[in-house]
Motif scaffolding. Structure first.
Motif, PDB file in Angstrom:
ATOM      1  N   SER A  23      33.944  38.233  -5.821  1.00  0.00           N
ATOM      2  CA  SER A  23      32.931  39.271  -5.603  1.00  0.00           C
ATOM      3  C   SER A  23      31.554  38.670  -5.307  1.00  0.00           C
ATOM      4  O   SER A  23      30.643  39.396  -4.885  1.00  0.00           O
ATOM      5  CB  SER A  23      32.834  40.182  -6.838  1.00  0.00           C
ATOM      6  N   LEU A  24      31.413  37.354  -5.514  1.00  0.00           N
ATOM      7  CA  LEU A  24      30.116  36.696  -5.351  1.00  0.00           C
ATOM      8  C   LEU A  24      29.987  35.912  -4.052  1.00  0.00           C
ATOM      9  O   LEU A  24      28.871  35.750  -3.537  1.00  0.00           O
ATOM     10  CB  LEU A  24      29.873  35.736  -6.526  1.00  0.00           C
ATOM     11  N   VAL A  25      31.090  35.388  -3.549  1.00  0.00           N
ATOM     12  CA  VAL A  25      31.055  34.555  -2.344  1.00  0.00           C
ATOM     13  C   VAL A  25      32.161  35.012  -1.395  1.00  0.00           C
ATOM     14  O   VAL A  25      33.117  35.676  -1.811  1.00  0.00           O
ATOM     15  CB  VAL A  25      31.243  33.064  -2.697  1.00  0.00           C
ATOM     16  N   PRO A  26      32.057  34.651  -0.113  1.00  0.00           N
ATOM     17  CA  PRO A  26      33.125  35.000   0.834  1.00  0.00           C
ATOM     18  C   PRO A  26      34.470  34.423   0.401  1.00  0.00           C
ATOM     19  O   PRO A  26      34.541  33.304  -0.123  1.00  0.00           O
ATOM     20  CB  PRO A  26      32.646  34.372   2.148  1.00  0.00           C
ATOM     21  N   ALA A  27      35.528  35.180   0.612  1.00  0.00           N
ATOM     22  CA  ALA A  27      36.858  34.755   0.163  1.00  0.00           C
ATOM     23  C   ALA A  27      37.275  33.427   0.758  1.00  0.00           C
ATOM     24  O   ALA A  27      38.017  32.656   0.128  1.00  0.00           O
ATOM     25  CB  ALA A  27      37.888  35.831   0.516  1.00  0.00           C
ATOM     26  N   GLU A  28      36.790  33.104   1.961  1.00  0.00           N
ATOM     27  CA  GLU A  28      37.191  31.844   2.578  1.00  0.00           C
ATOM     28  C   GLU A  28      36.621  30.632   1.863  1.00  0.00           C
ATOM     29  O   GLU A  28      37.066  29.501   2.095  1.00  0.00           O
ATOM     30  CB  GLU A  28      36.801  31.821   4.058  1.00  0.00           C
ATOM     31  N   ARG A  29      35.659  30.825   0.975  1.00  0.00           N
ATOM     32  CA  ARG A  29      35.108  29.711   0.196  1.00  0.00           C
ATOM     33  C   ARG A  29      35.927  29.431  -1.058  1.00  0.00           C
ATOM     34  O   ARG A  29      35.705  28.423  -1.730  1.00  0.00           O
ATOM     35  CB  ARG A  29      33.668  30.020  -0.229  1.00  0.00           C
ATOM     36  N   VAL A  30      36.858  30.309  -1.398  1.00  0.00           N
ATOM     37  CA  VAL A  30      37.547  30.257  -2.693  1.00  0.00           C
ATOM     38  C   VAL A  30      38.966  29.723  -2.540  1.00  0.00           C
ATOM     39  O   VAL A  30      39.689  30.085  -1.602  1.00  0.00           O
ATOM     40  CB  VAL A  30      37.580  31.659  -3.344  1.00  0.00           C
ATOM     41  N   ARG A  31      39.361  28.878  -3.483  1.00  0.00           N
ATOM     42  CA  ARG A  31      40.766  28.490  -3.633  1.00  0.00           C
ATOM     43  C   ARG A  31      41.172  28.802  -5.066  1.00  0.00           C
ATOM     44  O   ARG A  31      40.509  28.367  -6.016  1.00  0.00           O
ATOM     45  CB  ARG A  31      40.984  27.010  -3.340  1.00  0.00           C
ATOM     46  N   VAL A  32      42.246  29.549  -5.219  1.00  0.00           N
ATOM     47  CA  VAL A  32      42.702  29.995  -6.526  1.00  0.00           C
ATOM     48  C   VAL A  32      43.952  29.210  -6.891  1.00  0.00           C
ATOM     49  O   VAL A  32      44.884  29.107  -6.089  1.00  0.00           O
ATOM     50  CB  VAL A  32      42.987  31.514  -6.511  1.00  0.00           C
TER      51      VAL A  32
END
Length: 256
Positions: A23-32
């Motif tokens: 919810s804070l950064v673009p999804a493309e910046r995230v790896r889960v």
């Protein structure tokens, strides 16, 4: 674009951290990441980058952390040498993968030599290992989660009393949900460094927690959560009012 990695996204803490980060950064910046493929399925189905992170497998961890700017390392849900080995593997993998910063979920007063909590031994060791590595870090020195106290309270109702060994010691309780939220903000914040305090059980860990409370080692109170997130933490009163939402729940890990 370098990634922000959330480990343990199948767990109580990691799932909240991952959802908040998205919810804070673009999804493309995230790896889960999680110990199993199944643990990341809902993120993968939503198009989020995912990885498997078995903390017993340094090579696999290194591959999972490739291209990462920051990695959230959530402490393992067991105590002792096995936990320290798992944490060492995660730190070594971050270094090998060229990660810029580790965000580590630690414990309030982790490095106080007079703190009797056995839980703090592994945290102090891990903090020292990270510092010796030369990698940049944020240590989230969380107080005991209020969920543990709320769960213990309701479990004790049939006995008519909530017995513990904390005596008249004071505790700065905080919700695990708020601690996970703060972890997500730490990942998203480009300028945050060093230590931040956010400030039915019969295990040795919980017994020594009680002793630490009694001796005033868990009474640290800060305003760090509000400074990081810009909002006030959830109160214990509200957590009791919504007690079904604030239980300890199952703990997740992969053992060798």
């Amino acid at each position: 674009m370098r990634k922000l990695v959330v480990c343990g996204a199948d767990g109580n803490f990691g799932a909240i951290a991952a959802d908040t980060l998205l919810s804070l950064v673009p999804a493309e910046r995230v790896r889960v990441a999680a110990p199993t493929v199944e643990g990341t399925s809902r993120y993968r189905d939503a198009g989020v980058d995912t990885a498997v992170t078995n903390f017993n497998d340094t090579a696999g961890l290194t591959a999972a952390f490739e291209g990462a700017e920051k990695v959230l390392v959530i402490s393992m849900p067991f105590v002792g040498p096995k936990r320290r080995d798992a944490h060492r593997n995660a730190v070594d993998a971050c270094i090998a993968a060229g990660v810029s910063q580790i965000v580590y979920v630690s414990l309030v007063n982790a490095t106080d030599p007079t703190n009797p909590s056995i839980e703090k031994i592994d945290h102090a060791w891990t903090e020292a290992y990270i510092q010796a590595s030369g990698i940049d870090y944020v240590f989230l020195r969380n107080s005991q989660y209020a969920e543990a106290m709320i769960t213990a309270y309701f479990a004790s109702l049939p006995q008519g009393e909530m017995a513990n060994n904390a005596g008249d010691g004071r505790m700065s309780f905080i919700s695990r949900r708020d601690c996970a939220t703060a972890a997500a903000y730490a990942l998203a914040n480009r300028f945050l460094h060093t230590e931040v305090s956010s400030a039915p059980f019969s295990s040795e860990g919980m017994v020594t927690f009680g002793q630490a409370i009694r001796e005033g080692k868990m009474a640290v109170h800060t305003d760090d959560f509000r400074m990081i997130t810009g909002r006030r933490p959830i109160t214990v009163r509200d957590m009791f009012a919504l007690s079904d939402e604030f239980q300890v729940g199952a703990r997740h890990s992969v053992d060798a």
